[in-house]
Scaffold this active site. Structure first.
Site, PDB file in Angstrom:
ATOM      1  N   ASP A 197     135.826 -70.489  47.147  1.00  0.00           N
ATOM      2  CA  ASP A 197     134.504 -71.103  47.140  1.00  0.00           C
ATOM      3  C   ASP A 197     133.612 -70.161  46.329  1.00  0.00           C
ATOM      4  OD1 ASP A 197     132.319 -72.781  47.899  1.00  0.00           O
ATOM      5  OD2 ASP A 197     131.791 -71.309  49.429  1.00  0.00           O
ATOM      6  N   ASP A 206     129.421 -69.940  46.367  1.00  0.00           N
ATOM      7  CA  ASP A 206     128.239 -69.409  47.051  1.00  0.00           C
ATOM      8  C   ASP A 206     128.598 -68.833  48.415  1.00  0.00           C
ATOM      9  OD1 ASP A 206     126.452 -70.103  45.015  1.00  0.00           O
ATOM     10  OD2 ASP A 206     126.335 -72.155  45.746  1.00  0.00           O
ATOM     11  N   GLY A 219     127.920 -75.894  51.457  1.00  0.00           N
ATOM     12  CA  GLY A 219     129.141 -76.583  51.042  1.00  0.00           C
ATOM     13  C   GLY A 219     128.958 -78.065  50.793  1.00  0.00           C
ATOM     14  N   ARG A 265     124.657 -81.742  46.139  1.00  0.00           N
ATOM     15  CA  ARG A 265     123.204 -81.781  45.954  1.00  0.00           C
ATOM     16  C   ARG A 265     122.590 -83.065  46.520  1.00  0.00           C
ATOM     17  NH1 ARG A 265     121.855 -81.053  39.978  1.00  0.00           N
ATOM     18  NH2 ARG A 265     123.148 -79.211  40.322  1.00  0.00           N
ATOM     19  N   SER A 310     129.031 -76.693  43.920  1.00  0.00           N
ATOM     20  CA  SER A 310     127.956 -76.402  42.968  1.00  0.00           C
ATOM     21  C   SER A 310     128.219 -77.046  41.607  1.00  0.00           C
ATOM     22  CB  SER A 310     127.807 -74.890  42.790  1.00  0.00           C
ATOM     23  OG  SER A 310     126.892 -74.616  41.746  1.00  0.00           O
ATOM     24  N   ASN A 319     126.577 -75.995  39.120  1.00  0.00           N
ATOM     25  CA  ASN A 319     126.271 -74.883  38.216  1.00  0.00           C
ATOM     26  C   ASN A 319     127.343 -73.801  38.264  1.00  0.00           C
ATOM     27  OD1 ASN A 319     123.530 -75.822  37.412  1.00  0.00           O
ATOM     28  ND2 ASN A 319     123.103 -75.539  39.584  1.00  0.00           N
ATOM     29  N   ASP A 335     133.359 -69.354  53.288  1.00  0.00           N
ATOM     30  CA  ASP A 335     132.389 -68.748  54.206  1.00  0.00           C
ATOM     31  C   ASP A 335     131.685 -69.766  55.089  1.00  0.00           C
ATOM     32  OD1 ASP A 335     130.823 -69.843  52.032  1.00  0.00           O
ATOM     33  OD2 ASP A 335     129.141 -68.667  52.804  1.00  0.00           O
TER      34      ASP A 335
END
Length: 226
Positions: free
Chosen positions: A16, A18, A53, A56, A123, A125, A177
Protein backbone atom coordinates in the site's frame (compact mmCIF):
# COMPACT_ATOMS: atom_id res chain seq x y z
CA UNK A 1 12.51 -15.80 12.13
CA UNK A 2 15.72 -17.33 10.80
CA UNK A 3 18.68 -15.47 9.35
CA UNK A 4 18.94 -17.52 6.17
CA UNK A 5 18.91 -15.21 3.15
CA UNK A 6 16.55 -16.57 0.45
CA UNK A 7 17.64 -16.76 -3.16
CA UNK A 8 14.34 -17.77 -4.79
CA UNK A 9 11.51 -15.68 -6.24
CA UNK A 10 8.90 -17.76 -4.46
CA UNK A 11 7.04 -14.73 -3.13
CA UNK A 12 6.19 -11.24 -4.37
CA UNK A 13 5.65 -8.10 -2.29
CA UNK A 14 2.69 -5.75 -2.75
CA UNK A 15 2.72 -2.44 -0.89
CA UNK A 16 0.00 0.00 0.00
CA UNK A 17 1.20 3.60 -0.27
CA UNK A 18 -0.19 6.09 2.24
CA UNK A 19 0.80 5.18 5.79
CA UNK A 20 3.04 2.35 4.62
CA UNK A 21 5.72 3.82 2.37
CA UNK A 22 5.08 7.52 2.92
CA UNK A 23 2.81 9.28 5.37
CA UNK A 24 0.65 11.61 3.33
CA UNK A 25 -2.44 10.68 5.33
CA UNK A 26 -2.20 14.02 7.14
CA UNK A 27 -2.24 15.79 3.75
CA UNK A 28 -5.37 13.89 2.73
CA UNK A 29 -6.99 14.68 6.08
CA UNK A 30 -6.34 18.42 5.80
CA UNK A 31 -7.55 18.47 2.19
CA UNK A 32 -10.78 16.66 3.07
CA UNK A 33 -11.23 18.86 6.15
CA UNK A 34 -10.93 21.99 4.02
CA UNK A 35 -13.46 20.64 1.52
CA UNK A 36 -15.89 19.53 4.24
CA UNK A 37 -16.03 23.05 5.60
CA UNK A 38 -17.99 23.97 2.48
CA UNK A 39 -20.88 21.96 3.99
CA UNK A 40 -20.30 23.24 7.54
CA UNK A 41 -19.15 19.73 8.40
CA UNK A 42 -16.29 19.42 10.89
CA UNK A 43 -14.17 16.49 9.73
CA UNK A 44 -12.54 14.87 12.76
CA UNK A 45 -9.51 12.59 12.88
CA UNK A 46 -11.82 9.82 14.11
CA UNK A 47 -14.09 10.19 11.09
CA UNK A 48 -11.05 10.41 8.82
CA UNK A 49 -10.12 6.83 9.78
CA UNK A 50 -13.14 5.71 7.77
CA UNK A 51 -11.56 7.23 4.64
CA UNK A 52 -8.29 5.30 4.82
CA UNK A 53 -7.85 3.03 1.81
CA UNK A 54 -11.08 4.34 0.26
CA UNK A 55 -11.27 5.90 -3.19
CA UNK A 56 -11.70 9.65 -3.63
CA UNK A 57 -15.34 9.52 -4.74
CA UNK A 58 -16.30 6.94 -2.12
CA UNK A 59 -14.64 9.10 0.55
CA UNK A 60 -16.61 12.09 -0.69
CA UNK A 61 -19.83 10.06 -0.48
CA UNK A 62 -19.07 9.19 3.15
CA UNK A 63 -18.53 12.86 3.98
CA UNK A 64 -21.66 14.01 2.14
CA UNK A 65 -23.74 11.35 3.88
CA UNK A 66 -22.43 12.41 7.29
CA UNK A 67 -23.07 16.07 6.44
CA UNK A 68 -26.62 15.19 5.23
CA UNK A 69 -25.88 16.76 1.85
CA UNK A 70 -27.18 15.48 -1.50
CA UNK A 71 -25.66 16.69 -4.77
CA UNK A 72 -25.62 15.64 -8.41
CA UNK A 73 -22.92 13.35 -9.77
CA UNK A 74 -21.27 16.06 -11.90
CA UNK A 75 -20.97 18.26 -8.81
CA UNK A 76 -19.36 15.37 -6.93
CA UNK A 77 -16.72 15.11 -9.63
CA UNK A 78 -16.01 18.84 -9.30
CA UNK A 79 -15.64 18.53 -5.52
CA UNK A 80 -13.39 15.49 -5.82
CA UNK A 81 -11.19 17.44 -8.23
CA UNK A 82 -11.12 20.40 -5.85
CA UNK A 83 -10.04 18.14 -2.98
CA UNK A 84 -7.25 16.75 -5.13
CA UNK A 85 -6.02 20.26 -5.90
CA UNK A 86 -5.83 20.98 -2.16
CA UNK A 87 -3.92 17.72 -1.70
CA UNK A 88 -1.45 18.30 -4.55
CA UNK A 89 -0.66 21.76 -3.24
CA UNK A 90 0.22 20.25 0.14
CA UNK A 91 2.64 17.65 -1.30
CA UNK A 92 4.41 19.96 -3.75
CA UNK A 93 7.69 19.68 -1.84
CA UNK A 94 7.46 15.92 -1.14
CA UNK A 95 10.82 14.11 -1.53
CA UNK A 96 12.85 11.07 -0.44
CA UNK A 97 13.11 12.47 3.09
CA UNK A 98 9.36 11.98 3.47
CA UNK A 99 9.61 8.19 3.17
CA UNK A 100 8.75 6.49 6.43
CA UNK A 101 11.69 5.15 8.51
CA UNK A 102 13.27 1.99 7.12
CA UNK A 103 11.31 1.99 3.85
CA UNK A 104 14.16 2.79 1.48
CA UNK A 105 16.52 0.23 3.01
CA UNK A 106 13.76 -2.39 2.90
CA UNK A 107 13.08 -1.74 -0.79
CA UNK A 108 16.81 -1.89 -1.57
CA UNK A 109 17.14 -5.22 0.19
CA UNK A 110 14.06 -6.66 -1.52
CA UNK A 111 15.45 -5.66 -4.89
CA UNK A 112 18.87 -7.11 -4.02
CA UNK A 113 17.37 -10.52 -3.26
CA UNK A 114 15.19 -10.30 -6.37
CA UNK A 115 11.76 -10.08 -4.79
CA UNK A 116 9.24 -8.75 -7.35
CA UNK A 117 7.53 -5.62 -6.01
CA UNK A 118 4.19 -4.01 -6.85
CA UNK A 119 2.10 -1.16 -5.50
CA UNK A 120 -1.59 -1.54 -4.71
CA UNK A 121 -3.07 1.81 -3.73
CA UNK A 122 -6.40 3.63 -3.93
CA UNK A 123 -4.50 6.87 -4.57
CA UNK A 124 -4.83 8.35 -8.06
CA UNK A 125 -1.58 10.22 -7.40
CA UNK A 126 0.46 7.11 -6.64
CA UNK A 127 2.87 7.41 -9.57
CA UNK A 128 3.50 11.07 -8.77
CA UNK A 129 4.34 10.23 -5.15
CA UNK A 130 6.63 7.37 -6.18
CA UNK A 131 8.48 9.74 -8.50
CA UNK A 132 8.73 12.55 -5.94
CA UNK A 133 10.16 10.21 -3.32
CA UNK A 134 12.53 8.56 -5.80
CA UNK A 135 11.31 4.96 -5.38
CA UNK A 136 9.61 4.36 -8.75
CA UNK A 137 12.48 2.13 -10.02
CA UNK A 138 11.79 -0.45 -7.32
CA UNK A 139 8.29 -1.23 -8.59
CA UNK A 140 7.70 -3.74 -11.37
CA UNK A 141 3.98 -2.91 -11.36
CA UNK A 142 1.83 -0.06 -10.07
CA UNK A 143 -1.92 -0.35 -9.57
CA UNK A 144 -3.58 2.87 -8.43
CA UNK A 145 -7.01 4.43 -8.16
CA UNK A 146 -7.07 5.11 -11.89
CA UNK A 147 -7.00 1.38 -12.64
CA UNK A 148 -9.67 -0.01 -10.33
CA UNK A 149 -13.38 0.52 -9.83
CA UNK A 150 -13.81 -0.91 -6.32
CA UNK A 151 -12.32 0.42 -3.08
CA UNK A 152 -10.77 -1.65 -0.32
CA UNK A 153 -11.89 -3.87 1.41
CA UNK A 154 -12.67 -5.17 -2.07
CA UNK A 155 -9.51 -7.06 -3.15
CA UNK A 156 -9.49 -5.76 -6.75
CA UNK A 157 -6.40 -3.55 -6.37
CA UNK A 158 -4.29 -6.39 -4.94
CA UNK A 159 -5.54 -9.02 -7.36
CA UNK A 160 -4.70 -6.75 -10.28
CA UNK A 161 -1.21 -6.18 -8.86
CA UNK A 162 -0.67 -9.94 -8.57
CA UNK A 163 -1.88 -10.36 -12.13
CA UNK A 164 0.58 -7.75 -13.43
CA UNK A 165 3.42 -9.49 -11.57
CA UNK A 166 2.17 -12.84 -12.92
CA UNK A 167 2.04 -14.27 -9.40
CA UNK A 168 -0.51 -16.50 -7.71
CA UNK A 169 -2.28 -14.41 -5.03
CA UNK A 170 -1.35 -17.07 -2.49
CA UNK A 171 2.33 -16.27 -3.17
CA UNK A 172 1.90 -12.55 -2.56
CA UNK A 173 2.71 -10.74 0.68
CA UNK A 174 0.86 -7.47 1.22
CA UNK A 175 2.09 -4.63 3.46
CA UNK A 176 -0.84 -2.59 4.82
CA UNK A 177 -1.61 -0.11 7.57
CA UNK A 178 -5.41 0.10 7.38
CA UNK A 179 -8.14 -2.28 8.51
CA UNK A 180 -9.83 -2.11 5.10
CA UNK A 181 -6.49 -2.83 3.39
CA UNK A 182 -5.81 -5.85 5.57
CA UNK A 183 -9.33 -7.13 4.92
CA UNK A 184 -8.80 -6.67 1.18
CA UNK A 185 -5.58 -8.69 1.26
CA UNK A 186 -7.24 -11.45 3.29
CA UNK A 187 -10.13 -11.53 0.80
CA UNK A 188 -7.57 -11.91 -1.99
CA UNK A 189 -6.16 -14.99 -0.17
CA UNK A 190 -2.83 -13.19 0.24
CA UNK A 191 -0.48 -13.06 3.21
CA UNK A 192 -0.53 -9.81 5.17
CA UNK A 193 2.08 -7.87 7.13
CA UNK A 194 0.51 -5.05 9.11
CA UNK A 195 2.33 -1.77 9.62
CA UNK A 196 0.95 -0.36 12.85
CA UNK A 197 -0.38 -2.00 15.99
CA UNK A 198 -1.79 -5.48 16.65
CA UNK A 199 -4.94 -4.19 18.36
CA UNK A 200 -5.88 -2.36 15.15
CA UNK A 201 -4.59 -4.86 12.56
CA UNK A 202 -5.50 -8.09 14.32
CA UNK A 203 -6.27 -9.93 11.07
CA UNK A 204 -2.71 -9.52 9.75
CA UNK A 205 -0.28 -12.44 10.01
CA UNK A 206 2.51 -10.27 11.35
CA UNK A 207 2.44 -6.71 12.67
CA UNK A 208 5.36 -4.27 13.02
CA UNK A 209 5.39 -0.61 13.91
CA UNK A 210 7.66 0.19 10.97
CA UNK A 211 10.06 -1.18 8.38
CA UNK A 212 13.07 -0.43 10.57
CA UNK A 213 12.07 -3.37 12.79
CA UNK A 214 12.36 -6.22 10.27
CA UNK A 215 14.16 -7.36 7.10
CA UNK A 216 12.81 -8.47 3.75
CA UNK A 217 14.53 -11.85 3.91
CA UNK A 218 13.07 -12.47 7.39
CA UNK A 219 9.56 -12.04 6.00
CA UNK A 220 10.27 -14.44 3.15
CA UNK A 221 11.73 -17.02 5.52
CA UNK A 222 8.79 -16.72 7.91
CA UNK A 223 6.27 -17.51 5.20
CA UNK A 224 8.48 -20.22 3.72
CA UNK A 225 8.52 -22.20 6.98
CA UNK A 226 4.84 -21.64 7.86
Amino acid sequence: MTNKIPTSREFAFIFDLDGVLVDTSKNHFLAWKKLAQKFDFELTEKFNERLQGVSRLDSLDLILEAAHVEIEKHDKLKLATEKNIFYLESIAELNENDLLPGVLDFLKEAKRIEIPIALGSASKNANLILEKTGISPYFAAVVDGNMVTKSKPNPEVFLKAAELLNYDPKRCIVFEDSIKGVDAAVSAKMHVVGIGTRNKLNEADLVFRGFQYFKAYEIINWYTIM
